[in-house]
Scaffold this motif. Structure first.
Motif, PDB file in Angstrom:
ATOM      1  N   ASP A 301       0.807  -1.057   0.004  1.00 36.94           N
ATOM      2  CA  ASP A 301      -0.115   0.056   0.070  1.00 36.94           C
ATOM      3  C   ASP A 301       0.816   1.228  -0.101  1.00 36.94           C
ATOM      4  OD1 ASP A 301      -2.002   1.928   0.122  1.00 36.94           O
ATOM      5  OD2 ASP A 301      -2.413   1.454   2.336  1.00 36.94           O
ATOM      6  N   ILE A 302       1.115   1.800  -1.234  1.00 38.52           N
ATOM      7  CA  ILE A 302       2.084   2.834  -1.449  1.00 38.52           C
ATOM      8  C   ILE A 302       1.162   4.105  -1.333  1.00 38.52           C
ATOM      9  CG2 ILE A 302       3.640   4.023  -2.807  1.00 38.52           C
ATOM     10  CD1 ILE A 302       4.481   1.357  -3.917  1.00 38.52           C
ATOM     11  N   LYS A 303       1.272   4.942  -0.293  1.00 41.00           N
ATOM     12  CA  LYS A 303       0.304   6.093   0.135  1.00 41.00           C
ATOM     13  C   LYS A 303       1.114   7.196  -0.409  1.00 41.00           C
ATOM     14  CE  LYS A 303      -1.490   3.826   4.185  1.00 41.00           C
ATOM     15  NZ  LYS A 303      -1.561   4.156   5.501  1.00 41.00           N
ATOM     16  N   LYS A 304       0.221   8.503  -0.743  1.00 38.94           N
ATOM     17  CA  LYS A 304       0.698   9.414  -1.247  1.00 38.94           C
ATOM     18  C   LYS A 304       0.968  10.442  -0.035  1.00 38.94           C
ATOM     19  CE  LYS A 304      -0.455  13.610  -4.195  1.00 38.94           C
ATOM     20  NZ  LYS A 304      -1.369  14.330  -4.919  1.00 38.94           N
ATOM     21  N   SER A 305       2.099  11.046   0.067  1.00 44.61           N
ATOM     22  CA  SER A 305       2.777  11.655   1.263  1.00 44.61           C
ATOM     23  C   SER A 305       1.856  12.901   1.083  1.00 44.61           C
ATOM     24  CB  SER A 305       4.072  12.042   0.834  1.00 44.61           C
ATOM     25  OG  SER A 305       5.016  10.866   0.972  1.00 44.61           O
ATOM     26  N   ASN A 307       0.956  16.374   4.062  1.00 46.82           N
ATOM     27  CA  ASN A 307       1.634  17.355   5.228  1.00 46.82           C
ATOM     28  C   ASN A 307       1.628  16.724   6.369  1.00 46.82           C
ATOM     29  OD1 ASN A 307       2.047  19.322   2.915  1.00 46.82           O
ATOM     30  ND2 ASN A 307       0.061  20.273   3.385  1.00 46.82           N
ATOM     31  N   ILE A 308       2.874  17.105   7.056  1.00 52.88           N
ATOM     32  CA  ILE A 308       2.981  16.668   8.636  1.00 52.88           C
ATOM     33  C   ILE A 308       2.649  17.890   9.427  1.00 52.88           C
ATOM     34  CG2 ILE A 308       4.617  15.576   9.935  1.00 52.88           C
ATOM     35  CD1 ILE A 308       4.070  13.727   7.759  1.00 52.88           C
ATOM     36  N   LEU A 336       5.388  12.098  15.881  1.00 51.16           N
ATOM     37  CA  LEU A 336       6.109  12.426  14.712  1.00 51.16           C
ATOM     38  C   LEU A 336       6.200  11.130  13.870  1.00 51.16           C
ATOM     39  CD1 LEU A 336       7.376  14.415  12.775  1.00 51.16           C
ATOM     40  CD2 LEU A 336       9.366  14.001  13.827  1.00 51.16           C
ATOM     41  N   ALA A 337       6.755  10.055  14.443  1.00 56.17           N
ATOM     42  CA  ALA A 337       6.665   8.618  13.859  1.00 56.17           C
ATOM     43  C   ALA A 337       5.643   8.169  13.396  1.00 56.17           C
ATOM     44  CB  ALA A 337       7.335   7.659  14.669  1.00 56.17           C
ATOM     45  N   ASN A 338       4.384   8.464  13.871  1.00 55.18           N
ATOM     46  CA  ASN A 338       3.063   7.830  13.526  1.00 55.18           C
ATOM     47  C   ASN A 338       2.513   8.647  12.304  1.00 55.18           C
ATOM     48  OD1 ASN A 338       2.785   6.178  15.618  1.00 55.18           O
ATOM     49  ND2 ASN A 338       1.892   7.196  17.090  1.00 55.18           N
ATOM     50  N   THR A 343       1.537   8.478   6.297  1.00 53.67           N
ATOM     51  CA  THR A 343       1.734   9.216   5.216  1.00 53.67           C
ATOM     52  C   THR A 343       2.527   8.584   4.105  1.00 53.67           C
ATOM     53  OG1 THR A 343       3.388  10.623   6.155  1.00 53.67           O
ATOM     54  CG2 THR A 343       1.112  11.569   6.314  1.00 53.67           C
ATOM     55  N   GLN A 344       3.641   7.750   5.045  1.00 52.18           N
ATOM     56  CA  GLN A 344       4.666   6.910   4.240  1.00 52.18           C
ATOM     57  C   GLN A 344       5.553   8.070   3.375  1.00 52.18           C
ATOM     58  OE1 GLN A 344       3.525   3.342   2.203  1.00 52.18           O
ATOM     59  NE2 GLN A 344       2.667   2.316   3.468  1.00 52.18           N
TER      60      GLN A 344
END
Length: 527
Positions: A301-305, A307-308, A336-338, A343-344
């Motif tokens: 499942d390659i997600k689109k990044s 905003n963080i 931050l890690a989550n 968002t991968q």
């Protein structure tokens, strides 16, 4: 075993050489025997390709030197040994011209011939290894080209014919395997990492033989597999079985785990580069899926990044640092890690946000403790290779390690700083205890610290509040004056900082259990 051709016109000598020597013991087949040079040339013309020619130099029809010239021209890889009964340097010169391996004088004894065969075996083995290495290098280069760019099908077919590579099946898939390496703190581990990757390649190469799969080392030492099968289902099943077999064997042998990325099958070898690109993307997803992962590109499942919300993480870190709450700082890291995992974000973006959080920590240390402590923290962070991590979990562990160092520095500073400030406060109080205006505010103004902070560290280090400490100090001074002087009560009160003598008497009785006059009567002139 290697092939030998014997050319000798003396039947007795030829028969003795064929029958008395155990050729197999030295790695050679029983030789092809020829009675002269002409017969030896006919054998070569009919397809014989000996690895070694042992020839007499003096024979009818075609002599040994003529035979040597012919063999050197038509079988350039063959080794030639010349036997002769003539101790004549003229023959040796001609033999050298044809790069003859050895020049042996007759009569040749069995022991001499056995010693010669041992040397020939060593030479042939060395040449064989050298040829094998060269072939492996060019084959490896071709396979790397095949998976990294589109090639013409006719060129692919020709190279496969030359290098004897067979892709039997209608579907082909590229797979990438890599060792799950620990996050490196320095470059010192590079050599051992290369050895582990080479160990993975060797195991994969050995196991792939029973599956008929092409295995080679690609960029950065990654292990590449090209699997071919008759249909899609067989292609997926064969690939999954092989990679699981390799991963389990590597884990048993090398005590490390393996992750793999598997591309999408293609129907033509000239499209294999597309499958390889998918395999690379799948293996990159190990960063989020974790170690020991076998990842099919069709299932990843390659997600689109997106905003963080980095500002909230920074805000939580700021609160944690100002309160010296290590647990709260860890919660900021987890948040931050989550966000990065959900968002991968690519590795570069993950490292970017990690570095920002570290820089914020250094800035906060500068605000709280000053430039010197901020510099100490910067040095503690130096050498942290964030790009060497393989997974997000390793990146979080690395960030936590550096935050542990940061909080050690801040807590040590707090301990040493509070001790110094309390010592200064005690000295100031002892010097000014007889001043009726002495108060908590005047002490904190002198130290340039907040009242709440000072009250906290003072109670922590002395076990008393400011008022309790000041009262105890004044009462001890009052006891001394009552015992050793004739000062009146109001004079003693004034001497120790009480502007109201009656209030002094109340506090003294509450502290000692006696009024000042009774205390003096009981302790007057006591040593």
């Amino acid at each position: 075993m290697y092939k030998v051709m014997l050319a000798e016109d003396e039947a007795e000598v030829l028969g003795a050489m064929l029958k008395t020597i155990h050729w197999e013991n030295y790695g050679f087949e029983v030789p092809i025997g020829c009675r002269d040079g002409a017969e030896a040339i006919r054998c070569v013309e009919e397809g014989e390709q000996p690895d070694v020619l042992i020839t007499d130099i003096c024979m009818p029809f075609v002599d040994g030197l003529e035979l040597t010239e012919y063999v050197t021209k038509h079988l350039p890889d063959a080794i030639v040994v010349i036997l002769t009964g003539y101790d004549d340097f003229h023959y040796a010169q001609k033999a050298i011209k044809y790069q003859v391996f050895d020049y042996v004088l007759k009569p040749i004894t069995p022991s001499c011939l056995c010693e010669l065969l041992e040397r020939l075996k060593i030479e042939l083995d060395q040449r064989s290894r050298s040829d094998g290495n060269s072939k492996e290098i060019v084959t490896n280069y071709f396979l790397n080209q095949l998976v990294h760019k589109k090639m013409d099908l006719s060129v692919i077919s020709e190279y496969c014919r030359i290098y004897d590579i067979k892709f039997e099946g209608c579907y082909h898939v590229s797979a990438l395997l890599d060792i799950d390496l620990p996050a490196q703190k320095t470059g010192a581990q590079n050599k051992s990492d290369d050895l582990l990757r080479y160990g993975l390649f060797n195991i994969a190469q050995e196991l792939s033989q029973e599956y008929g799969v092409a295995v080679f080392q690609g960029r950065e030492g990654l292990c590449n597999c090209i699997v071919s099968a008759a249909d899609l289902e067989s292609c997926f099943r064969l690939t999954g079985t092989l990679i699981s077999h390799i991963a389990q064997t590597v884990h048993r042998a090398l005590k490390v785990t393996v992750s793999a990325g598997i591309g999408e099958p293609v129907k033509s070898l000239d499209a294999l580069y597309f499958s390889h690109q998918k395999a690379e993307k799948a293996l990159e997803s190990r960063f989020y899926y974790g170690e020991n992962s076998i990842l099919f590109s069709s299932e990843v499942d390659i997600k689109k990044s997106e905003n963080i919300d980095y500002q909230n993480c920074e805000r939580r870190l700021t609160e944690a640092v100002y309160t010296l709450n290590r647990t709260a700082a860890g919660d900021a890291v987890k948040e931050l890690a989550n966000q990065l995992k959900n968002t991968q974000a690519p590795l570069e973006k993950c490292v970017f946000y990690t570095q920002k959080l570290l820089m914020k920590m250094i800035m906060l240390a500068d605000d709280i403790a000053g430039e010197q402590q901020a510099d100490a923290m910067t040095k503690a962070f130096e050498g942290a290779s964030l790009y060497s991590v393989s997974t997000l979990a390793q990146l979080v562990d690395r960030l936590d390690e550096m935050f542990d160092k940061a909080f050690e520095i801040l807590l040590a500073l707090k301990t040493s700083s509070s001790a110094s400030q309390v010592a200064k406060a005690e000295l100031y109080i002892k010097e000014h205890f007889n001043n009726p205006e002495l108060s908590l505010n005047s002490v904190t103004e002198h130290l340039s610290v907040s009242t709440s902070y000072f009250s906290s560290i003072f109670k922590e280090r002395t076990g008393m509040t400011f008022v309790e400490y000041l009262t105890q100090l004044r009462m001890e001074k009052a006891k001394q004056l009552l015992t050793f002087t004739d000062y009146r009560t109001y004079e003693i009160a004034e001497n120790i900082g009480f502007s109201d003598p009656h209030y002094f008497c109340v506090i003294f009785k509450r502290t000692t259990g006696l009024p000042p006059t009774e205390y003096r009567e009981m302790h007057k002139n006591q040593p």
